[in-house]
Design a protein around this motif. Structure first.
Motif, PDB file in Angstrom:
ATOM      1  N   GLU A   1      59.567  36.315  52.203  1.00  7.70           N
ATOM      2  CA  GLU A   1      59.026  36.036  53.531  1.00  7.70           C
ATOM      3  C   GLU A   1      57.712  35.292  53.369  1.00  7.70           C
ATOM      4  OE1 GLU A   1      58.977  38.747  57.267  1.00  7.70           O
ATOM      5  OE2 GLU A   1      57.087  39.123  56.216  1.00  7.70           O
ATOM      6  N   VAL A   2      57.478  34.311  54.234  1.00 12.23           N
ATOM      7  CA  VAL A   2      56.240  33.536  54.219  1.00 12.23           C
ATOM      8  C   VAL A   2      55.234  34.209  55.142  1.00 12.23           C
ATOM      9  CG1 VAL A   2      55.175  31.313  54.769  1.00 12.23           C
ATOM     10  CG2 VAL A   2      57.468  31.381  53.797  1.00 12.23           C
ATOM     11  N   GLN A   3      54.038  34.455  54.613  1.00 17.04           N
ATOM     12  CA  GLN A   3      52.941  34.980  55.423  1.00 17.04           C
ATOM     13  C   GLN A   3      52.247  33.773  56.050  1.00 17.04           C
ATOM     14  OE1 GLN A   3      52.404  38.615  55.472  1.00 17.04           O
ATOM     15  NE2 GLN A   3      54.464  38.145  54.732  1.00 17.04           N
ATOM     16  N   GLU A   4      52.545  33.539  57.308  1.00 14.90           N
ATOM     17  CA  GLU A   4      52.134  32.302  57.971  1.00 14.90           C
ATOM     18  C   GLU A   4      50.626  32.088  57.999  1.00 14.90           C
ATOM     19  OE1 GLU A   4      54.051  32.078  61.763  1.00 14.90           O
ATOM     20  OE2 GLU A   4      56.048  32.137  60.861  1.00 14.90           O
ATOM     21  N   ASP A   5      49.847  33.160  58.088  1.00  8.11           N
ATOM     22  CA  ASP A   5      48.397  32.999  58.187  1.00  8.11           C
ATOM     23  C   ASP A   5      47.752  32.524  56.888  1.00  8.11           C
ATOM     24  OD1 ASP A   5      49.103  35.476  57.097  1.00  8.11           O
ATOM     25  OD2 ASP A   5      47.247  36.437  57.748  1.00  8.11           O
ATOM     26  N   SER A   6      48.465  32.642  55.753  1.00  9.33           N
ATOM     27  CA  SER A   6      47.869  32.199  54.493  1.00  9.33           C
ATOM     28  C   SER A   6      48.610  31.044  53.818  1.00  9.33           C
ATOM     29  CB  SER A   6      47.752  33.380  53.524  1.00  9.33           C
ATOM     30  OG  SER A   6      48.985  34.006  53.347  1.00  9.33           O
ATOM     31  N   CYS A   7      49.729  30.616  54.362  1.00 12.86           N
ATOM     32  CA  CYS A   7      50.503  29.527  53.765  1.00 12.86           C
ATOM     33  C   CYS A   7      49.745  28.200  53.874  1.00 12.86           C
ATOM     34  CB  CYS A   7      51.861  29.418  54.447  1.00 12.86           C
ATOM     35  SG  CYS A   7      52.875  28.042  53.842  1.00 12.86           S
ATOM     36  N   LEU A   8      49.496  27.571  52.731  1.00 11.51           N
ATOM     37  CA  LEU A   8      48.751  26.310  52.723  1.00 11.51           C
ATOM     38  C   LEU A   8      49.474  25.211  53.486  1.00 11.51           C
ATOM     39  CD1 LEU A   8      47.504  26.229  49.016  1.00 11.51           C
ATOM     40  CD2 LEU A   8      46.237  26.927  51.070  1.00 11.51           C
ATOM     41  N   SER A   9      50.776  25.148  53.342  1.00 15.96           N
ATOM     42  CA  SER A   9      51.551  24.121  54.018  1.00 15.96           C
ATOM     43  C   SER A   9      51.426  24.242  55.538  1.00 15.96           C
ATOM     44  CB  SER A   9      53.016  24.215  53.598  1.00 15.96           C
ATOM     45  OG  SER A   9      53.665  23.002  53.822  1.00 15.96           O
ATOM     46  N   LEU A  10      51.384  25.458  56.019  1.00 12.20           N
ATOM     47  CA  LEU A  10      51.230  25.675  57.458  1.00 12.20           C
ATOM     48  C   LEU A  10      49.806  25.403  57.939  1.00 12.20           C
ATOM     49  CD1 LEU A  10      53.441  28.846  57.922  1.00 12.20           C
ATOM     50  CD2 LEU A  10      53.958  26.497  58.588  1.00 12.20           C
ATOM     51  N   GLN A  11      48.877  25.286  56.992  1.00 14.48           N
ATOM     52  CA  GLN A  11      47.496  24.935  57.323  1.00 14.48           C
ATOM     53  C   GLN A  11      47.274  23.421  57.224  1.00 14.48           C
ATOM     54  OE1 GLN A  11      45.832  27.563  58.453  1.00 14.48           O
ATOM     55  NE2 GLN A  11      47.521  28.845  57.786  1.00 14.48           N
ATOM     56  N   GLY A  12      48.352  22.679  56.940  1.00 14.52           N
ATOM     57  CA  GLY A  12      48.253  21.234  56.849  1.00 14.52           C
ATOM     58  C   GLY A  12      47.930  20.718  55.457  1.00 14.52           C
ATOM     59  N   ILE A  13      47.984  21.572  54.460  1.00 15.61           N
ATOM     60  CA  ILE A  13      47.695  21.178  53.081  1.00 15.61           C
ATOM     61  C   ILE A  13      49.028  21.021  52.352  1.00 15.61           C
ATOM     62  CG2 ILE A  13      46.600  21.890  50.915  1.00 15.61           C
ATOM     63  CD1 ILE A  13      44.691  23.593  52.717  1.00 15.61           C
ATOM     64  N   PHE A  14      49.189  19.904  51.656  1.00 13.28           N
ATOM     65  CA  PHE A  14      50.454  19.665  50.962  1.00 13.28           C
ATOM     66  C   PHE A  14      50.639  20.691  49.852  1.00 13.28           C
ATOM     67  CE2 PHE A  14      53.139  17.847  47.697  1.00 13.28           C
ATOM     68  CZ  PHE A  14      54.230  17.431  48.437  1.00 13.28           C
ATOM     69  N   CYS A  15      51.717  21.443  49.933  1.00 14.60           N
ATOM     70  CA  CYS A  15      52.042  22.441  48.910  1.00 14.60           C
ATOM     71  C   CYS A  15      53.533  22.710  48.974  1.00 14.60           C
ATOM     72  CB  CYS A  15      51.256  23.736  49.154  1.00 14.60           C
ATOM     73  SG  CYS A  15      51.574  25.010  47.908  1.00 14.60           S
ATOM     74  N   ARG A  16      54.160  22.745  47.829  1.00 17.01           N
ATOM     75  CA  ARG A  16      55.586  23.069  47.719  1.00 17.01           C
ATOM     76  C   ARG A  16      55.818  24.020  46.544  1.00 17.01           C
ATOM     77  NH1 ARG A  16      54.870  20.540  51.536  1.00 17.01           N
ATOM     78  NH2 ARG A  16      56.005  18.839  52.504  1.00 17.01           N
ATOM     79  N   SER A  17      54.778  24.727  46.159  1.00 14.13           N
ATOM     80  CA  SER A  17      54.847  25.536  44.940  1.00 14.13           C
ATOM     81  C   SER A  17      55.882  26.652  45.016  1.00 14.13           C
ATOM     82  CB  SER A  17      53.475  26.126  44.609  1.00 14.13           C
ATOM     83  OG  SER A  17      53.046  26.965  45.651  1.00 14.13           O
ATOM     84  N   CYS A  18      56.240  27.120  46.191  1.00 13.34           N
ATOM     85  CA  CYS A  18      57.220  28.203  46.289  1.00 13.34           C
ATOM     86  C   CYS A  18      58.656  27.702  46.173  1.00 13.34           C
ATOM     87  CB  CYS A  18      57.046  28.980  47.585  1.00 13.34           C
ATOM     88  SG  CYS A  18      57.237  27.989  49.081  1.00 13.34           S
ATOM     89  N   SER A  19      58.897  26.468  46.573  1.00  8.96           N
ATOM     90  CA  SER A  19      60.279  25.971  46.561  1.00  8.96           C
ATOM     91  C   SER A  19      60.717  25.466  45.184  1.00  8.96           C
ATOM     92  CB  SER A  19      60.485  24.872  47.600  1.00  8.96           C
ATOM     93  OG  SER A  19      59.759  23.716  47.267  1.00  8.96           O
ATOM     94  N   ASP A  20      59.783  24.982  44.389  1.00 11.48           N
ATOM     95  CA  ASP A  20      60.138  24.418  43.081  1.00 11.48           C
ATOM     96  C   ASP A  20      60.825  25.421  42.149  1.00 11.48           C
ATOM     97  OD1 ASP A  20      59.168  21.982  43.917  1.00 11.48           O
ATOM     98  OD2 ASP A  20      57.214  22.232  42.941  1.00 11.48           O
ATOM     99  N   PRO A  21      60.324  26.656  42.005  1.00 15.82           N
ATOM    100  CA  PRO A  21      60.975  27.589  41.074  1.00 15.82           C
ATOM    101  C   PRO A  21      62.200  28.306  41.657  1.00 15.82           C
ATOM    102  CG  PRO A  21      59.010  28.588  41.962  1.00 15.82           C
ATOM    103  CD  PRO A  21      59.052  27.186  42.485  1.00 15.82           C
ATOM    104  N   CYS A  22      62.538  28.036  42.904  1.00 13.47           N
ATOM    105  CA  CYS A  22      63.645  28.736  43.567  1.00 13.47           C
ATOM    106  C   CYS A  22      64.985  28.145  43.128  1.00 13.47           C
ATOM    107  CB  CYS A  22      63.503  28.661  45.084  1.00 13.47           C
ATOM    108  SG  CYS A  22      64.780  29.554  45.980  1.00 13.47           S
ATOM    109  N   ASP A  23      65.663  28.837  42.200  1.00 13.95           N
ATOM    110  CA  ASP A  23      66.942  28.353  41.677  1.00 13.95           C
ATOM    111  C   ASP A  23      68.036  28.311  42.742  1.00 13.95           C
ATOM    112  OD1 ASP A  23      65.952  27.932  39.144  1.00 13.95           O
ATOM    113  OD2 ASP A  23      66.616  29.894  38.383  1.00 13.95           O
ATOM    114  N   SER A  24      67.973  29.211  43.710  1.00 12.25           N
ATOM    115  CA  SER A  24      69.010  29.251  44.740  1.00 12.25           C
ATOM    116  C   SER A  24      68.748  28.243  45.869  1.00 12.25           C
ATOM    117  CB  SER A  24      69.126  30.661  45.321  1.00 12.25           C
ATOM    118  OG  SER A  24      67.935  31.024  45.989  1.00 12.25           O
TER     119      SER A  24
END
Length: 168
Positions: free
Chosen positions: A98-121
């Protein structure tokens, strides 16, 4: 001068609802798990990624902050008491990311994809929304709850929870 012992006042407060600890894969229902588990640490020693740690009361818990689960089954094979017990075609657990929306960098307008890269599924995707923000979306059907997305997140915005506790 009279002083008030605030510690005594705490006795009358309602206890906060404690969440159930995250147990190793193929763990029995919590009441069975704590009855069967002898706290021998065999599952900890068997886990090749170091995901399993000693938790509250000395019982094993999973800690996704430094490792992920590969679902190898070594912890189950090491368990002598059936606190961890795998049945044929049984899912390892019902944990999901689950994404914690208040701390997610991407939701703050900062480019970040660090969670999707290691996701094998490939359960985590980013979709561009109005305003130019790419928002992470988790496909709960594809998510295995392995936790590979947790440690790489620089903002600790990904948590793993039991499926019935998501969005609480």
């Amino acid at each position: 001068m009279t002083t008030v012992n605030l510690a005594r006042r705490a006795l009358f407060r309602q206890p906060e609802r404690l969440s159930q600890p995250l147990r190793p894969p193929w763990g029995q229902a919590e009441h069975l798990f704590t009855d069967l588990c002898t706290r021998c640490s065999d599952c900890l020693d068997a886990c090749p990624t170091g995901l399993i740690k000693i938790g509250s009361g000395g019982f094993p818990e999973v800690d996704f902050s430094a490792a992920e689960c590969t679902f190898c089954g070594d912890c189950v094979d090491a368990c002598q008491t059936d606190a961890l017990s795998r049945q044929e075609d049984q899912q390892a657990w019902d944990y999901r990311a689950e994404v914690q929306e208040d701390s997610c960098l991407s939701l703050q307008g900062i480019f970040c994809r660090s969670c999707s890269d290691p996701c094998d599924s490939r359960a985590i995707t980013f979709r561009l929304h109005v305003g130019g923000k790419a928002q992470p979306e988790i496909d709960l059907q594809a998510c295995t709850g392995c936790g590979a997305c947790v440690a790489p997140c620089p903002a600790s915005a990904i948590v793993i929870k039991p499926e019935d506790a998501l969005n609480e």
